[in-house]
Design a protein around this motif. Structure first.
Motif, PDB file in Angstrom:
ATOM      1  N   GLY A   6       0.802  -1.105   0.023  1.00 58.50           N
ATOM      2  CA  GLY A   6      -0.017  -0.001   0.052  1.00 58.50           C
ATOM      3  C   GLY A   6       0.880   1.233  -0.072  1.00 58.50           C
ATOM      4  O   GLY A   6       0.574   2.148  -0.673  1.00 58.50           O
ATOM      5  N   ASP A   7       2.070   1.231   0.757  1.00 55.42           N
ATOM      6  CA  ASP A   7       2.821   2.301   0.881  1.00 55.42           C
ATOM      7  C   ASP A   7       3.588   2.708  -0.501  1.00 55.42           C
ATOM      8  O   ASP A   7       3.605   3.686  -0.947  1.00 55.42           O
ATOM      9  N   VAL A   8       4.006   1.358  -1.184  1.00 55.93           N
ATOM     10  CA  VAL A   8       4.596   1.818  -2.469  1.00 55.93           C
ATOM     11  C   VAL A   8       3.481   2.490  -3.393  1.00 55.93           C
ATOM     12  O   VAL A   8       3.804   3.362  -4.267  1.00 55.93           O
ATOM     13  N   TYR A   9       2.197   1.829  -3.524  1.00 57.10           N
ATOM     14  CA  TYR A   9       1.310   2.328  -4.466  1.00 57.10           C
ATOM     15  C   TYR A   9       0.982   3.821  -3.988  1.00 57.10           C
ATOM     16  O   TYR A   9       0.938   4.806  -4.844  1.00 57.10           O
ATOM     17  N   SER A  10       1.174   4.059  -2.710  1.00 55.03           N
ATOM     18  CA  SER A  10       0.721   5.502  -2.406  1.00 55.03           C
ATOM     19  C   SER A  10       1.803   6.578  -2.857  1.00 55.03           C
ATOM     20  O   SER A  10       1.520   7.548  -3.308  1.00 55.03           O
ATOM     21  N   ALA A  11       3.133   5.995  -2.751  1.00 52.76           N
ATOM     22  CA  ALA A  11       4.079   6.728  -2.869  1.00 52.76           C
ATOM     23  C   ALA A  11       4.389   6.834  -4.545  1.00 52.76           C
ATOM     24  O   ALA A  11       4.861   8.174  -4.901  1.00 52.76           O
ATOM     25  N   GLN A  12       3.493   6.375  -5.203  1.00 53.32           N
ATOM     26  CA  GLN A  12       3.339   6.466  -6.844  1.00 53.32           C
ATOM     27  C   GLN A  12       2.189   7.008  -7.107  1.00 53.32           C
ATOM     28  O   GLN A  12       1.838   7.185  -8.226  1.00 53.32           O
ATOM     29  N   LYS A  13       1.255   7.552  -5.947  1.00 53.09           N
ATOM     30  CA  LYS A  13       0.081   8.234  -6.302  1.00 53.09           C
ATOM     31  C   LYS A  13      -0.876   7.487  -7.047  1.00 53.09           C
ATOM     32  O   LYS A  13      -1.812   7.913  -7.527  1.00 53.09           O
ATOM     33  N   GLN A  14      -0.751   6.038  -6.845  1.00 52.79           N
ATOM     34  CA  GLN A  14      -1.914   4.818  -7.130  1.00 52.79           C
ATOM     35  C   GLN A  14      -2.770   4.789  -5.828  1.00 52.79           C
ATOM     36  O   GLN A  14      -2.647   3.576  -5.636  1.00 52.79           O
ATOM     37  N   TYR A  15      -3.367   5.629  -5.401  1.00 51.70           N
ATOM     38  CA  TYR A  15      -3.992   5.501  -4.201  1.00 51.70           C
ATOM     39  C   TYR A  15      -5.182   4.506  -4.172  1.00 51.70           C
ATOM     40  O   TYR A  15      -5.365   3.974  -3.107  1.00 51.70           O
TER      41      TYR A  15
END
Length: 188
Positions: A6-15
């Motif tokens: 989840g954190d990786v996707y958040s960092a990529q703005k793929q919320y």
């Protein structure tokens, strides 16, 4: 590891993808009864909603995280999330203010001054509520201008008593703002 994904996707703005991972981790944590990590999953989920600019959803998720952090005695984390919740609520108010500013201007353009006044008054209330005086002067000027134009319209329609009321309101605001030019215009 669902947090990490989840954190990786958040960092990529793929919320949206991040939210899926946070909700999956939340379900697992609820099943095993790990309340503090459950609250952390909610916090991260709220952050993802914030990233999507879905502030109302973020506020609701943050409230759940705050409750759990408080229940398990982690007051520092509860306070951190409360600050995030406050920021999300402020964004909601700022969004409302932008809409009200547009509506107020639209009503001014349509010469529907009473409606414009109502929106400009709402803007001032919202700005006071969130403690943001930044453009309060501009909003007060808009309100004074709407009262002035409304008064002029009443005068042109031979509604003299109403014209006096609206012009007095415009003058009162312009005096508070120390707007000498506006005061002179209103007094003419």
């Amino acid at each position: 590891s669902l947090f990490s994904l989840g954190d990786v996707y958040s960092a990529q703005k793929q919320y949206a993808i991040a939210i899926n991972h946070y909700t999956s981790s939340l379900k697992i944590l609820q099943n095993v009864g790990h309340r503090e990590l459950e609250a952390e999953a909610l916090r991260r989920w709220g952050d993802a909603y914030y990233g999507l600019e879905e502030y109302e959803d973020a506020v609701e998720i943050y409230k759940r995280a705050i409750q759990i952090f408080s229940e398990v005695g982690n007051t520092d984390k509860a306070e951190q999330v409360r600050n995030k919740q406050n920021n999300a609520e402020k964004q909601i108010f700022l969004y409302q203010i932008n809409i009200y500013e547009d509506l107020g201007q639209e009503y001014l353009d349509q010469q529907k001054y009473q409606e414009a006044v109502n929106y400009y008054k709402q803007i001032l209330k919202l700005r006071r509520r969130i403690g943001e005086p930044g453009t309060k002067v501009e909003n007060a000027c808009n309100l004074a201008n709407a009262y002035y134009l409304w008064g002029q319209q009443c005068y042109n329609d031979n509604k003299y008593e109403n014209a006096v009321q609206q012009l007095k309101k415009a003058l009162r605001i312009r005096r508070v703002l120390d707007d000498r030019k506006g005061q002179a215009e209103t007094l003419l």
